[in-house]
Design an enzyme around this catalytic site. Structure first.
Site, PDB file in Angstrom:
ATOM      1  CG  HIS A 144      11.318  -9.781  16.104  1.00  0.00           C
ATOM      2  ND1 HIS A 144      12.136  -9.001  15.544  1.00  0.00           N
ATOM      3  CD2 HIS A 144       9.766  -8.433  15.228  1.00  0.00           C
ATOM      4  CE1 HIS A 144      12.288  -7.448  15.455  1.00  0.00           C
ATOM      5  NE2 HIS A 144      11.295  -7.599  15.366  1.00  0.00           N
TER       6      HIS A 144
ATOM      7  CB  VAL B 205      -0.703  -0.387   1.096  1.00  0.00           C
ATOM      8  CG1 VAL B 205      -1.879   1.228   1.179  1.00  0.00           C
ATOM      9  CG2 VAL B 205      -1.581  -0.989   0.995  1.00  0.00           C
ATOM     10  N   GLY B 206       0.529   2.554  -0.959  1.00  0.00           N
ATOM     11  CA  GLY B 206       1.543   3.859  -0.968  1.00  0.00           C
ATOM     12  C   GLY B 206       1.931   3.012  -1.502  1.00  0.00           C
ATOM     13  CE  LYS B 207       6.126   8.609  -0.636  1.00  0.00           C
ATOM     14  NZ  LYS B 207       6.712   9.378   0.097  1.00  0.00           N
ATOM     15  CE1 TYR B 208       5.769   1.327   3.879  1.00  0.00           C
ATOM     16  CE2 TYR B 208       6.471  -1.291   4.252  1.00  0.00           C
ATOM     17  CZ  TYR B 208       6.407   0.777   4.490  1.00  0.00           C
ATOM     18  OH  TYR B 208       6.927   0.576   5.572  1.00  0.00           O
TER      19      TYR B 208
ATOM     20  CD  GLU C 257       6.182  -7.553  15.892  1.00  0.00           C
ATOM     21  OE1 GLU C 257       6.483  -7.894  14.371  1.00  0.00           O
ATOM     22  OE2 GLU C 257       6.285  -6.428  16.822  1.00  0.00           O
TER      23      GLU C 257
END
Ligand code: UD2
Ligand code: MN
Length: 283
Positions: free
Chosen positions: A163, A53-56, A233
């Site tokens: 993680h 979404v957007g710049k991703y 998360e």
């Protein structure tokens, strides 16, 4: 032919099983040929959700190109790309049995909202289509690259990835949500591992239940005007306390390029690309 059992290297430098006897998948703990021979005949389809979404959207091309080299090669994979700009989805040649569906979603203003809303959208998509066509589903961050095999050893009923920042950290120092007002809160004396939000999956019906619970809790938090410290998360980590993952992926499966490669990480399979947060996020 079966490999020399006694010679299979066993890892003694890392934990390879959880206290509830779920495997933690590290290089050297499995034989890729044995695993492939179990799963290849089952004709499995794997749904894979990716948000851009957007710049991703700029991360999609390298994500897909490297996924085609390393991600569940030889399996049927159905990518679901969720984006506000369908025309920005690159045309990457896909291997046989692999397909891509683009689903338009609206652009939200804050990156935290984009990250959070994934749970609700995945829930809806499993309900509407994924349950009909795939047995397994993996939900992945897009700002990532595959570097080596991410294969059938990841199949499990409910799958979480440790993680990379917290596998040597004790539980009271995990960045769990600690405020009792949030549905994601975890007391200091609970929790097994700190799992990354960038990778989770398993059987579609299990991921359905996971996203349903997390999404409900996210909505309760919203109604109470609280946002968990690490968004979805945090809710995922809460869920995994009461619903233990049956397969854990070591940080080989969710690494971070900002970190030097320590001894115990024999190979990096999937890693976050270095990104300029100020440049790619709107807030
Ligand atoms: C390694 C890891 O476990 N990363 C988690 C972490 O930070 P990250 O820094 O990895 O979060 P992030 O900026 O990559 O956002 C998570 C994902 O949301 C999507 N996205 C986000 C913003 C945007 O403008 N457009 C867009 O498409 C995209 O798929 C991205 O990969 O914390 C996030 C929530 O706080 C998520 O839990 C991430 O999975
Ligand atoms: Mn990310």
């Amino acid at each position: 032919s079966f490999p020399e059992q006694g010679l299979c290297s066993r890892r003694r430098d890392v934990r390879t099983v959880t206290p509830w006897l779920a495997p933690i998948v590290w290089e050297g703990t499995f034989d890729p040929f044995v695993i492939d021979n179990i799963y290849k005949p089952l004709n499995i389809t794997v749904a894979t959700t990716v948000f851009a979404v957007g710049k991703y959207t700029r991360f999609l091309k390298a994500f897909l190109v490297t996924a085609e080299k390393h991600y569940l090669v030889g399996f049927r994979v159905q990518y679901y790309i969720f984006t506000d700009q369908p025309h920005e989805v690159p045309k990457v040649p896909l291997g046989s049995g692999r397909n891509l569906t683009t689903i338009q979603v609206s652009k939200l203003d804050r990156w935290q909202e984009i990250s959070l809303q994934r749970m609700g959208i995945i829930l809806k998509t499993i309900e509407e289509q994924i349950h009909k066509e795939a047995q397994y589903i993996y939900c992945l961050d897009v700002d990532m690259l595959f570097h080596s095999r991410w294969g059938a050893e990841v199949f499990g009923d409910l799958v979480a990835a440790i993680h990379p920042g917290y596998y040597k950290v004790s539980r009271e120092n995990f960045p769990y949500e600690r405020r009792p007002a949030s549905q994601a809160n975890i007391p200091l004396d609970q929790g097994d591992f700190y799992y990354g939000g960038a990778v989770f999956g398993g059987l579609a019906e299990n991921v359905y239940r996971l996203t349903r619970t997390c999404y409900r809790n996210i909505l309760v938090d919203k109604a109470n005007n609280i946002e968990a410290v690490w968004q979805e998360e945090s809710h995922l980590n809460k869920y995994f306390i009461y619903n233990k993952p049956t397969t854990l992926l070591s940080p080989e499966y969710l690494w971070d390029d900002e970190k030097p490669q320590p001894q115990e990480i024999k190979l990096i399979r999937f890693s976050t690309v270095k990104k300029n947060y100020a440049e790619v996020r709107d807030n």
